[in-house]
Scaffold this motif. Structure first.
Motif, PDB file in Angstrom:
ATOM      1  N   ARG A 596      -2.432  -7.723  22.331  1.00 47.34           N
ATOM      2  CA  ARG A 596      -3.026  -6.873  21.409  1.00 47.34           C
ATOM      3  C   ARG A 596      -4.415  -6.676  21.421  1.00 47.34           C
ATOM      4  O   ARG A 596      -5.076  -5.751  21.470  1.00 47.34           O
ATOM      5  N   ALA A 597      -4.929  -7.922  21.147  1.00 41.71           N
ATOM      6  CA  ALA A 597      -6.373  -8.025  20.986  1.00 41.71           C
ATOM      7  C   ALA A 597      -7.160  -8.375  21.817  1.00 41.71           C
ATOM      8  O   ALA A 597      -8.510  -8.137  22.025  1.00 41.71           O
ATOM      9  N   ALA A 598      -6.894  -8.955  23.125  1.00 43.08           N
ATOM     10  CA  ALA A 598      -7.871  -9.207  24.285  1.00 43.08           C
ATOM     11  C   ALA A 598      -7.820  -8.446  25.350  1.00 43.08           C
ATOM     12  O   ALA A 598      -6.751  -7.506  25.448  1.00 43.08           O
ATOM     13  N   LEU A 618      -4.870 -12.160  11.998  1.00 46.11           N
ATOM     14  CA  LEU A 618      -3.934 -11.490  11.276  1.00 46.11           C
ATOM     15  C   LEU A 618      -4.140 -11.384   9.845  1.00 46.11           C
ATOM     16  O   LEU A 618      -3.516 -10.456   9.227  1.00 46.11           O
ATOM     17  N   GLU A 619      -4.663 -12.480   9.233  1.00 46.57           N
ATOM     18  CA  GLU A 619      -4.800 -12.386   7.663  1.00 46.57           C
ATOM     19  C   GLU A 619      -6.153 -11.467   7.543  1.00 46.57           C
ATOM     20  O   GLU A 619      -6.153 -10.911   6.316  1.00 46.57           O
ATOM     21  N   ASN A 620      -7.141 -11.207   8.380  1.00 42.69           N
ATOM     22  CA  ASN A 620      -8.215  -9.967   8.221  1.00 42.69           C
ATOM     23  C   ASN A 620      -8.234  -9.278   9.427  1.00 42.69           C
ATOM     24  O   ASN A 620      -9.050  -9.470  10.238  1.00 42.69           O
ATOM     25  N   PRO A 621      -7.225  -8.524   9.816  1.00 44.48           N
ATOM     26  CA  PRO A 621      -7.250  -7.630  11.042  1.00 44.48           C
ATOM     27  C   PRO A 621      -8.420  -6.679  10.878  1.00 44.48           C
ATOM     28  O   PRO A 621      -8.856  -6.233  10.263  1.00 44.48           O
ATOM     29  N   ASP A 622      -9.017  -6.748  12.314  1.00 47.68           N
ATOM     30  CA  ASP A 622     -10.085  -5.811  12.638  1.00 47.68           C
ATOM     31  C   ASP A 622      -9.886  -4.819  13.768  1.00 47.68           C
ATOM     32  O   ASP A 622      -8.756  -4.816  14.229  1.00 47.68           O
ATOM     33  N   GLY A 626      -7.098  -2.342  17.461  1.00 43.90           N
ATOM     34  CA  GLY A 626      -7.004  -0.880  17.493  1.00 43.90           C
ATOM     35  C   GLY A 626      -7.649  -0.103  16.248  1.00 43.90           C
ATOM     36  O   GLY A 626      -8.269  -0.667  15.412  1.00 43.90           O
ATOM     37  N   ASP A 627      -7.056   1.153  16.462  1.00 39.46           N
ATOM     38  CA  ASP A 627      -7.456   2.058  15.309  1.00 39.46           C
ATOM     39  C   ASP A 627      -7.027   1.821  14.054  1.00 39.46           C
ATOM     40  O   ASP A 627      -7.650   2.126  12.948  1.00 39.46           O
ATOM     41  N   ASP A 628      -5.656   1.203  13.993  1.00 42.10           N
ATOM     42  CA  ASP A 628      -4.975   0.945  12.906  1.00 42.10           C
ATOM     43  C   ASP A 628      -4.724  -0.564  12.773  1.00 42.10           C
ATOM     44  O   ASP A 628      -3.443  -0.823  12.921  1.00 42.10           O
ATOM     45  N   PRO A 629      -5.541  -1.403  12.403  1.00 39.16           N
ATOM     46  CA  PRO A 629      -5.325  -2.871  12.570  1.00 39.16           C
ATOM     47  C   PRO A 629      -4.184  -3.254  11.711  1.00 39.16           C
ATOM     48  O   PRO A 629      -3.452  -4.096  11.977  1.00 39.16           O
ATOM     49  N   GLU A 630      -4.023  -2.711  10.562  1.00 35.64           N
ATOM     50  CA  GLU A 630      -2.800  -3.330   9.661  1.00 35.64           C
ATOM     51  C   GLU A 630      -1.634  -3.115  10.322  1.00 35.64           C
ATOM     52  O   GLU A 630      -0.598  -3.757  10.018  1.00 35.64           O
TER      53      GLU A 630
END
Length: 781
Positions: A596-598, A618-622, A626-630
């Motif tokens: 997802r992130a790379a 994952l504890e502090n999604p940014d 993507g547009d909706d990290p949580e």
């Protein structure tokens, strides 16, 4: 002594005075000699008696002598090993180890040779491994004990290569998922470096030089190298190959004396990497563990002070990239001039095949790893391991006889490699921590990527007084576990000594336990060394607290989730939620996050990523999610959880409440001789499987491979009651002996797996009370 003690008399050529070795019921040798020289001589003689095949193979691998014994398939490995031998001035080398280095090494090697000669003369039996391979042990020189460096190379060259690959494929920001940098740091591509020019196999010789000896069946071939797997494995080892230690002041122990504990973590094998020995002479009495092929001990005590070590992650190596002279590929540009490479040609003897000449090239920075004549480039590595005084662990001969903090600190200021956290305690009630390391400093870069070798990127060395230390800390204890432990006032932006440390989870658990207990017992210290609580597991429980399973999730998934959400984080041998947690943490969670992130171009290079980096995201999604990290985090957790449950079902079946971590997680100690053995002999050489708890993130540090075999961790553990030495405890698995027919080859493995210990007896009275065998030795002709 007991009437059951077995007595033997033996003449030993080279021994100067009568001496005695008392072997206790656990196979630990207690050597009593009339001089320091004879004590070290008998340490070598005794090490050869117990571990001759192991130390002989260590020497042959390190000096590049495998082909002479095992055939032409080892020529490349021999050449690579010789590339990393110390080739500098031997007077400077010996001087770097303090006043006893040369004499101790000389005495130790004379003892090894005395035993080897008796074997060659037929007076003592030839270990069966030599018969199986059709070889014989060699005689040593004192220089052999220190010139070998390739067993110690441990730093971030492989990480530099992988970071360059990711920078080429995507950007350096993506690399943060692979390797978490501490203190917080933004790496930059060094000026003049094109990260895309680093060949994927640039570390081929480095990989060959640092690997162990792999045997194959007579009809087989030595396996080829997997460069990508090497880069992944060395990155994983940042967290998997480490150690724990702590020292506790008298006011925080139940004994009113300091307690010092150490459990170094290394790759498991049979026989054990470490060897416990007790050396006594009129001026010396030290006991503890060391490397069986080296004199002295590195972890233990001398009756006045105690000491133990863990890795302190100084960045001690760099990869250099050179522009070559188009007219002469043996010249590289340095400070605007063409400079000649140094050339060393040596002959490698080959069993049943004559010999082969090999050539090794060196720049001013170090061994040349690869030459690309087509593109006029070369690549070399600079490492502190080729400086005088950097034989791994040999510096312990300087500090093991210190009698107080000042003497110990002075000796540690000469200790170079591996870079270590040394904890200390003494019989006066003092405790301390000091770093021993040869530490490069980099004025204009951070050491995180390869650099041009044109003279613009050079090292200085940090003054030893700048390295951190603590004496009698106010909190009453000090612990280390390879975590980033630079003091808050350390000027890391100036010195830049290293940014790639182990995940702090082991330290966090140790800190939690020691902070809560102001009356630590020896039993508490032993329990902490075998503690199975995973702080990473606890973090995972917090992440899945509100997870919602997809519609239609079956009862198995629901039951597994309930177990995980109610889990305390203890990766115990009979734990069901530990199965789900470890399966998520070891791959599924990282894989889903990296996907997802790379950037797509970097996913395969990052692999499963660093679990430290993954959990932090994952504890502090940014925005990386993507547009909706949580929402993305929730999907990642669901995906990883479902994959872990599916894998658990395929491995264990049944209901989740019946799953047990120990049904998967097995302790093994394997011999590299297995490919050469008849199948009926394999179980005699291998030790295990033994069901056990723990993981790489727990203080027990039971790291495992893809088959859940525990391949690294603390085969040696030690808990010292400082001043009441006979109450101290230790374990060395699978056993003290290297002879698979000896009862001491495997006798300690079940105790080790169960978290149990044996007495580390020290006084002569206690040694005699626990004696099983006595060797009375006299000088021979």
């Amino acid at each position: 002594m007991s009437s059951a003690v077995r007595w033997e008399q033996r003449e030993v050529p080279g021994l100067e005075d009568a001496a005695e070795i008392i072997i206790d019921q656990w196979g630990i040798s207690h050597i009593y000699a009339e001089s320091d020289r004879d004590a070290l001589f008998l340490q070598g003689y005794n090490a050869a008696s117990d571990r001759l095949w192991q130390i002989d193979l260590w020497r042959k691998r390190g000096l590049g002598l495998l082909s002479e014994n095992f055939g032409a398939s080892y020529v490349d490995q021999d050449r690579a090993a010789r590339m990393f031998l110390y080739r500098g001035d031997m007077d400077a080398e010996w001087a770097a180890y303090g006043p006893n280095g040369r004499t101790y090494a000389g005495a130790f090697v004379e003892g090894v040779n005395a035993y080897v000669q008796q074997v060659l003369d037929g007076e003592l039996p030839l270990p069966v491994e030599f018969e199986l391979t059709g070889t014989q042990p060699d005689l040593w020189s004192a220089e052999d004990a220190v010139r070998i460096r390739s067993h110690g190379l441990t730093r971030n060259a492989s990480s530099e290569v992988r970071r360059s690959q990711i920078a080429c494929a995507a950007d350096l920001e993506a690399d943060a998922l692979r390797s978490r940098l501490e203190p917080a740091w933004d790496p930059a591509i060094p000026e003049g470096l094109d990260p895309c020019v680093i060949p994927p196999d640039v570390l081929r010789d480095y990989q060959l030089a640092t690997q162990g000896v792999e045997f194959v069946a007579p009809e087989g071939d030595v396996a080829g190298l997997d460069y990508d797997q090497f880069l992944r494995a060395t990155q994983d080892n940042v967290d998997r190959i480490g150690s724990n230690n702590w020292t506790i002041a008298p006011e925080r122990t139940s004994t009113g004396r300091p307690i010092l504990a150490n459990d170094p973590h290394r790759a498991h094998g049979a026989p054990s990497l470490r060897y416990i020995v007790h050396l006594n002479s009129p001026d010396m009495s030290v006991i503890g563990a060391g490397e069986p092929a080296l004199p002295g001990i590195s972890i233990g005590h001398n009756g006045t002070i105690a000491f133990g070590l863990t890795i302190f992650a100084v960045d001690q190596e760099d990869v250099y990239v050179y522009e070559l002279n188009p007219e002469n590929p043996n010249q590289y540009r340095y400070n605007g001039e063409w400079e000649d490479m140094e050339e060393a040609t040596e002959t490698i003897a080959v069993r049943d095949g004559g010999s082969q000449d090999v050539t090794m090239l060196y720049t001013r920075h170090g061994p040349v790893l690869q030459v690309d004549e087509e593109n006029n480039r070369a690549f070399a590595i600079r490492t502190v391991w080729l400086e005088p005084g950097t034989s791994a662990y040999f510096g312990s001969v300087d500090y093991m006889t210190a009698q107080n903090w000042d003497e110990f600190s002075t000796a540690i200021e000469r200790f170079s490699t591996p870079s270590e956290n040394q904890v200390y305690a003494d019989t006066d009630g003092n405790i301390g921590w000091i770093v021993g390391a040869m530490t490069p400093t980099r004025e204009n870069w951070d050491g995180l990527m390869p650099v041009p070798g044109d003279g613009t990127y050079e090292w200085d060395f940090l003054d030893r007084q700048e390295l951190p230390a603590s004496y009698n800390p106010e909190k009453g204890w000090f612990a280390t576990a390879n975590e980033m432990n630079l003091p808050d006032d350390f000027d890391y932006e100036r010195w830049r000594i290293g940014f790639e440390w182990s995940d702090p989870s082991r330290y966090q658990r140790i800190e939690e336990v020691l902070t809560e207990n102001d009356s630590v017992t020896l039993a508490d210290a032993m329990a902490l060394q075998n503690d199975d609580v995973s702080m990473l597991g606890r973090r995972l429980v917090q992440l899945v607290a509100d997870i919602e399973l997809v519609d239609g999730a079956d009862s198995t998934a629901q039951a597994a989730l309930a177990l995980l959400q109610d889990w305390d984080g203890a990766v115990e041998v009979d734990s069901a939620p530990a199965v789900v947690s470890e399966l998520m943490l070891r791959g599924h969670l990282g894989r889903a996050t990296v996907q997802r992130a790379a950037p797509a171009e970097a996913v395969s290079l990052i692999g499963n990523g660093s679990i430290s980096s993954v959990l932090a995201l994952l504890e502090n999604p940014d925005e990386r999610l993507g547009d909706d990290p949580e929402a993305a985090r929730g999907e990642i957790l669901q995906e990883a959880f479902s994959a872990a449950v599916e894998e658990a079902m395929s491995l264990l079946g049944g209901a989740p409440e019946d799953w047990q971590w120990g049904a998967l997680h097995k302790g093994y100690f394997k011999s590299n001789m297995v490919p050469l053995l008849h199948e009926r002999m394999v179980d005699q050489y291998n030790v295990g499987p033994i069901s056990m708890g723990g993981a790489s993130s727990t203080p027990r540090a039971a790291s495992y491979n893809a088959n859940f075999e525990v391949t690294s961790g603390a085969s040696f553990r030690m808990v010292l009651d400082v001043g009441n030495w006979d109450a101290s405890r230790a374990i060395n698995a699978p056993g003290q002996s290297g002879d698979p027919l000896s009862p001491h080859y495997r006798d300690l493995a079940p105790l080790w797996a169960a978290g149990e210990y044996i007495p580390l007896v020290y006084s002569r009275e206690a040694v005699e009370a626990n004696a099983a065998r006595v060797l009375e030795l006299s000088p021979g002709q």
